[in-house]
Scaffold this active site. Structure first.
Site, PDB file in Angstrom:
ATOM      1  N   ASP A   6       0.392  -0.699   0.334  1.00 28.08           N
ATOM      2  CA  ASP A   6      -0.142  -0.240   0.162  1.00 28.08           C
ATOM      3  C   ASP A   6       1.292   1.710   0.010  1.00 28.08           C
ATOM      4  O   ASP A   6       0.494   2.056   0.931  1.00 28.08           O
ATOM      5  CB  ASP A   6      -1.068   0.130   0.734  1.00 28.08           C
ATOM      6  CG  ASP A   6      -1.829  -0.661   0.914  1.00 28.08           C
ATOM      7  OD1 ASP A   6      -3.419  -1.221   0.582  1.00 28.08           O
ATOM      8  OD2 ASP A   6      -1.979  -2.238   1.804  1.00 28.08           O
TER       9      ASP A   6
ATOM     10  N   ASN B 103       1.806  -6.133  -1.495  1.00 28.89           N
ATOM     11  CA  ASN B 103      -0.070  -5.756  -1.531  1.00 28.89           C
ATOM     12  C   ASN B 103      -0.369  -4.561  -2.064  1.00 28.89           C
ATOM     13  O   ASN B 103       0.286  -3.535  -1.607  1.00 28.89           O
ATOM     14  CB  ASN B 103      -0.141  -6.125   0.339  1.00 28.89           C
ATOM     15  CG  ASN B 103      -1.360  -5.698   0.253  1.00 28.89           C
ATOM     16  OD1 ASN B 103      -1.801  -6.909  -0.134  1.00 28.89           O
ATOM     17  ND2 ASN B 103      -2.040  -5.411   0.860  1.00 28.89           N
ATOM     18  N   GLU B 104      -1.153  -5.041  -2.905  1.00 25.65           N
ATOM     19  CA  GLU B 104      -2.012  -4.024  -3.972  1.00 25.65           C
ATOM     20  C   GLU B 104      -1.459  -3.067  -3.920  1.00 25.65           C
ATOM     21  O   GLU B 104      -1.540  -1.674  -3.962  1.00 25.65           O
ATOM     22  CB  GLU B 104      -2.705  -3.579  -2.046  1.00 25.65           C
ATOM     23  CG  GLU B 104      -4.263  -4.130  -1.934  1.00 25.65           C
ATOM     24  CD  GLU B 104      -4.991  -3.787  -0.870  1.00 25.65           C
ATOM     25  OE1 GLU B 104      -6.166  -4.176  -0.705  1.00 25.65           O
ATOM     26  OE2 GLU B 104      -4.617  -2.732   0.022  1.00 25.65           O
ATOM     27  N   LEU B 105      -0.529  -3.253  -4.942  1.00 27.90           N
ATOM     28  CA  LEU B 105       0.476  -2.522  -5.804  1.00 27.90           C
ATOM     29  C   LEU B 105      -0.204  -1.666  -7.047  1.00 27.90           C
ATOM     30  O   LEU B 105      -0.141  -0.949  -7.632  1.00 27.90           O
ATOM     31  CB  LEU B 105       2.229  -2.977  -5.876  1.00 27.90           C
ATOM     32  CG  LEU B 105       2.155  -3.155  -4.450  1.00 27.90           C
ATOM     33  CD1 LEU B 105       3.482  -3.686  -4.911  1.00 27.90           C
ATOM     34  CD2 LEU B 105       2.646  -1.540  -3.639  1.00 27.90           C
TER      35      LEU B 105
ATOM     36  N   ASP C   1      -9.631  -8.466  -5.173  1.00 29.88           N
ATOM     37  CA  ASP C   1      -9.477  -7.943  -4.082  1.00 29.88           C
ATOM     38  C   ASP C   1     -10.748  -6.564  -3.706  1.00 29.88           C
ATOM     39  O   ASP C   1     -10.848  -6.037  -5.139  1.00 29.88           O
ATOM     40  CB  ASP C   1      -7.729  -6.987  -3.689  1.00 29.88           C
ATOM     41  CG  ASP C   1      -7.869  -6.156  -2.653  1.00 29.88           C
ATOM     42  OD1 ASP C   1      -8.984  -5.471  -2.566  1.00 29.88           O
ATOM     43  OD2 ASP C   1      -6.678  -5.027  -2.487  1.00 29.88           O
TER      44      ASP C   1
END
Ligand SMILES: *[C@@H]1O[C@H](CO)[C@@H](O)[C@H](O)[C@H]1NC(C)=O
Ligand SMILES: *[C@@H]1O[C@H](CO)[C@@H](O)[C@H](O)[C@H]1NC(C)=O
Ligand SMILES: *[C@@H]1O[C@H](CO)[C@@H](O)[C@H](O)[C@H]1NC(C)=O
Ligand SMILES: *[C@@H]1O[C@H](CO)[C@@H](O)[C@H](O)[C@H]1NC(C)=O
Ligand SMILES: *[C@@H]1O[C@H](CO)[C@@H](O)[C@H](O)[C@H]1NC(C)=O
Ligand SMILES: *[C@@H]1O[C@H](CO)[C@@H](O)[C@H](O)[C@H]1NC(C)=O
Length: 927
Positions: A443, A480-482, A562
């Site tokens: 993040d 994560n969540e890139l 996601d």
């Protein structure tokens, strides 16, 4: 088992007991040293410990209160802003002149300046690296007894200083850094959630958080500080399914302190779990650098028993003893427990034969264990504590027992905690839990200066090598969540600038791909947890992965998903869920139980509007290091209460504590209901064009006592979610799918067995008083391997009764076999369809009864006068354990239902049994 001869430079040698290490090494474990921890500003000097962190030592010594109590997260920030020095005399050293002396740290958190005898040894800046320093020459000049002193800087202050260095990287949009409490986490290599997260506190601790040693070696001695063991199929390449008939190759590589003679060789002995030797011999293809020795050998696959995740076969493990030998001398030896398995994240294009099966074009995105597709069922593992040194083996065994008891076979080890210690992988190896592991980036976008990249390379190399032997290791993801969040945000704020994607690739491809592919052939890599996979995988390129990003063809399906939507009005609208190949995170937060809140807040704060409760909700921080930075925390609280009020009878009890407890519980029911709706939707996708093969919900467990997305509370207590996930992760399930816009109602049976299962499904409509509204109907079905089959189609718009006064119970009995077994087993599952708005349903008192049998240790429950919705058996504070099932529905015609209980810990001396209570949604409004 025997080795294939063709790689070997020498033929099989029997390693007898004579081959013991002839070593005079002196190893001092620094946990035994007499440490003090001190800070001059506050004039504090108290006993310290190793491994530990400042907060833990100050708490133990009575300097600070329990950091987890009340608003400790804010009130203890002064600790975080200070430097702390750990100091200890070095006893037990061998002063003989030929000894070389080294400090070895398996983890320093994070910024240190290390001195011996007042002389500077080194500075460190990475929590995740192993550091070792020779101190021989400093020791020789010590005038008195040597003292080791480690000055830890404030990570919050140092990261702020790094961020403001001239020329430091900036991004086009502040939102690119997911900011919780302290800013600038992306500039430093420390657990990212130490600076706060939406489910956790921000203590930013410091300390010697992993074991530390003094190593003394004579001239020709070596000490193994890290070991790589890679077991793969001959010809295997990362990210590609290998030939399962190829022989195994074992590659071993040892990193040592000291010099390896160029004539050194590697020997290996493989023992089964009973310590009987099953094979031994020498490794071939030996290469030696000054401090690393590598070799490999092929192994006859026939005799190797495969390792499987839980539910898919046995967890066979072996000990691998690797020795460095030079002539007749054994210089060092290490033993690692490992297993034989291949695990691949298959992202290859959908093939013609898959298209013929009805699978939508695009690419695959699923795991294969030993060549078999399987459905990944599980959740996301976050740091189980803000202070890792107090994460014990016992706590983790208990947590992983809950994972397997919950029918989960995979956890995603989230990208912004710490690299998981070996003992947790060991537990996962034993229990059969696959660990999708991630590098610690999440993040945010990260700087790409040379120093930063070099630092990351060291960290990645060390950790990839350290954990590779664990058969539970399933994947490496860069962060994560890139690709789905932070990179698009930067690109949106600064369109047509390729800088952001180039920098992203510098770190997540150019640095991390070689760290994985250069060390292991057995593990797949993806740059971002959520990704559309690769456009091209070509091992003749310098970096073999060319990313797809949004280069998509309409009608094709590519990556994993996601999904978060805090508008609870659409929670059960199936059209709002993403359609993808795999769901790697999704969720909604809920309150912990009253029993858990009581551990962390004072009795007067046990109500929804208490500022302590509200400020422990970190869902919407405004950001910035101030105690009022959770100005929006009421928004996160509101999301939970809006959902609870919308879908369920509004909790009301005249007793304020009972009222608080009922509210907490109702937020848990919504959470569980929402997750079940998504999990059934994703699982059904295994037989739909998306060929969906995994759902890992957010999140397995709690880091502290607070409103979060967890299914298991901080002390191990199961929320409603963990029970519902256990139910819906059974191999063969039935579930309904309702389009409330059209009234279309269908039901499907979904199976993740590897062979077809057959049985029958029964459907019965009941009034809430328990009366049958229509004769039940039954259909027979066969559900294919990893597939789904429709067993019901109807419409709620043509029902002869009002949906608010009716529930449909559906249940199945099916015969099938678990993977890797021939034995036929009976699978049963039940599911209730009802109007979404249970607050408007005509619930009646179900007349629940509860009894306990000392003899069987089981509870018996029955609904005697009506349908019981969301039956809940509650255990009192001080007792930990779980029921076989909970959060279920009952109709009177079910009769008495016996429910087992597993007790995990008890402080009541057995009195807890009398404290077990039973309730259901009906009790939500009763005193
Ligand atoms: C605080 O710690 C950092 C990192 O070890 C060090 O560079 C700095 O000099 C220390 N400052 C003080 C006042 O001790
Ligand atoms: C095998 O050997 C290891 C190490 O010596 C020991 O810890 C373990 O208990 C032994 N296991 C059995 C089954 O004897
Ligand atoms: C050993 O080296 C040879 C020649 O480079 C190579 O063909 C073979 O694959 C290697 N064997 C192993 C097990 O790595
Ligand atoms: C699932 O079952 C259906 C119906 O038998 C079949 O047409 C389809 O090919 C199966 N899907 C897969 C992926 O095997
Ligand atoms: C970015 O490039 C696209 C395509 O060339 C163009 O239509 C758009 O106007 C550009 N945007 C900016 C902000 O320059
Ligand atoms: C539900 O029905 C509406 C209206 O026909 C349709 O737009 C929507 O896609 C349907 N939802 C699902 C999940 O099938």
């Amino acid at each position: 088992m025997k080795f294939f001869p063709h790689y070997q430079t020498s033929v099989l040698t029997i390693l007898g007991t004579a081959a013991t290490a002839a070593t005079a090494q002196n190893i001092v474990d620094l946990s035994t040293a007499k440490w003090t921890v001190s800070n001059p500003v506050y004039n504090i000097s108290v006993p310290g410990s190793v491994p530990s962190q400042v907060h833990l030592d100050l708490y133990r010594e009575g300097i600070i209160p329990d950091p987890y109590f009340g608003l400790g997260d804010f009130e203890l920030r002064w600790v975080t802003y200070e430097n702390w020095t750990y100091e200890a005399p070095l006893h037990g050293l061998d002063s003989s002149s030929e000894a070389s002396t080294w400090l070895l740290f398996n983890g320093l958190d994070t910024f240190t300046s290390i001195e011996v005898c007042g002389q500077h040894v080194a500075s460190t800046n990475n929590q995740f690296r192993q550091y070792y320093f020779e101190i021989s020459s400093i020791l020789s000049t010590c005038s008195s007894d040597p003292t080791l002193s480690i000055n830890f800087g404030s990570a919050v202050n140092i990261s702020a200083a790094i961020a403001s260095e001239p020329g430091q990287e900036t991004w086009p949009n502040d939102g690119v850094e997911g900011l919780f409490e302290f800013p600038n986490r992306q500039f430093i290599r420390k657990e990212q959630s130490d600076f706060g997260w939406d489910w956790g506190p921000a203590f930013a601790p410091a300390g010697i958080w992993q074991p530390a040693y003094v190593i003394q070696l004579a001239d020709s001695e070596i000490y193994v500080r890290n070991t790589l063991l890679d077991i793969y199929r001959e010809g295997q390449l990362n990210n590609l399914p290998p030939d399962q008939s190829a022989s195994w190759v074992l590659n071993a590589s040892l990193d040592v302190i000291g010099n390896i003679p160029s004539s050194a060789e590697l020997k290996i002995e493989i023992l089964d779990i009973n310590n009987s030797t099953v094979a031994d011999g020498s490794l071939g293809n030996i290469t030696t650098s000054g401090s690393t020795i590598t070799g490999s050998v092929a192994i006859d696959g026939e005799a190797c028993q495969l390792w499987w995740p839980k539910g898919l076969g046995p967890q066979n493990l072996y000990y691998f003893k690797i020795s460095v030998v030079d002539g007749s001398k054994t210089l060092a030896s290490v033993t690692k427990r490992s297993g034989f398995r291949t695990i691949v994240l298959n992202m290859t294009p959908i093939s013609a034969s898959q298209l013929a099966q009805g699978i939508a074009p695009g690419n695959n995105w699923h795991f294969e264990i030993n060549g078999h597709e399987f459905y990944a069922k599980g959740s996301n593992f976050i740091p189980p504590d803000a202070f890792w040194p107090r994460v014990t083996q016992e706590r983790m065994e208990q947590l992983f027992q809950s994972v397997v008891d919950g029918n989960q076979n995979m956890l995603r080890v989230w990208a912004s905690g710490a690299y998981t210690p070996d003992f947790i992988y060991d537990i996962a190896d034993e229990m059969g839990v696959l660990l999708w592991s991630e590098f610690e980036f999440g993040d945010a976008l990260y700087p790409v200066g040379q120093d930063f990249l070099d630092n990351v390379r060291e960290e990645a190399d060390y950790n990839v090598r350290r954990v590779n032997h664990h058969p539970s290791l399933a994947l490496w993801a860069g962060g994560n969540e890139l690709e789905n969040l932070e990179l698009p945000e930067a690109e949106a704020a600064d369109p047509n600038n390729t800088r952001w994607v180039n920098e992203y690739e510098k770190l997540f491809l150019d640095v991390l791909v070689p760290a994985v592919f250069g060390n292991t052939k057995s593990i797949s890599y993806i740059p971002s947890s959520t990704t559309n996979g690769y456009l091209e995988l070509n091992f003749s390129l310098p970096v073999p992965i060319i990313e797809r990003y949004n280069n998509e063809t309409p009608g094709s399906i590519y990556g994993d998903t996601d999904h978060y939507d805090y508008d609870s009005t659409v929670a059960f609208n199936l059209s709002s869920y993403p359609v993808g190949r795999f769901a790697n995170e999704f969720g909604f937060h809920s309150m912990p139980s009253l029993q858990t809140w009581q551990q962390a807040v004072s009795p007067e704060d046990l109500h929804f509007n208490s500022s302590v409760i509200q400020l422990r909700n970190h869902h919407y921080p405004a950001g910035g290091p101030f105690t009022d930075n959770f100005a929006n925390s009421s928004k996160g609280m509101g999301e939970m209460t809006i959902a609870a009020e919308m879908y369920y009878p509004t909790p009301y009890h005249s007793d304020s504590i009972a009222n608080f407890s009922a509210w907490c519980h109702t937020t848990q029911i919504f959470q569980a209901d929402f997750y079940r709706s998504q999990i059934t939707y994703y699982r059904r996708g295994s037989g739909l064009p998306e060929r969906q093969l995994g759902s890992l919900y957010w999140q397995l467990e709690d880091i502290w006592q607070a409103p979060t997305w967890a299914g298991i509370e901080y002390d191990g207590r199961w929320k409603v979610l963990h029970y519902i996930a256990k139910d819906i992760y059974q191999p063969v399930i039935i579930a309904s799918y309702w389009n409330y816009t059209t009234g279309d109602l269908t039901a499907y049976v979904t199976s993740d067995l590897w062979t077809p299962a057959s049985g029958s499904a029964t459907f019965a409509w009941y009034g809430y008083d328990g009366s049958l509204l229509a004769p039940p109907s039954t259909v027979d079905f066969t559900v294919g391997a990893l597939n789904t089959t429709q067993v019901f189609a109807g419409s709620t718009s043509t029902l002869p009764f009002d949906l608010r006064h009716a529930v449909m119970k559906m249940n199945i009995t099916a015969a099938g076999a678990l993977p890797n077994t021939d034995e036929t087993r009976v699978f049963k599952h039940e599911y209730y369809f009802h109007d979404l708005l249970l607050g408007e349903a005509s619930l009646v008192d179900p007349g629940l009864t509860l009894s306990y049998s000392e003899e069987s240790g089981n509870f018996t429950v029955e609904a005697t006068s009506g349908v019981a919705a969301w039956v809940w058996l509650d255990i009192p504070a001080g007792t930990l354990g779980n029921f076989e099932e909970n959060g279920f529905w009952l109709v009177p015609s079910d009769g008495p239902r016996e429910i087992g209980f597993t007790l995990k810990s008890d402080e009541s001396g057995g009195k807890w049994v009398k404290g077990v209570t039973i309730g259901s949604l009906w009790n939500n409004t009763l005193p």
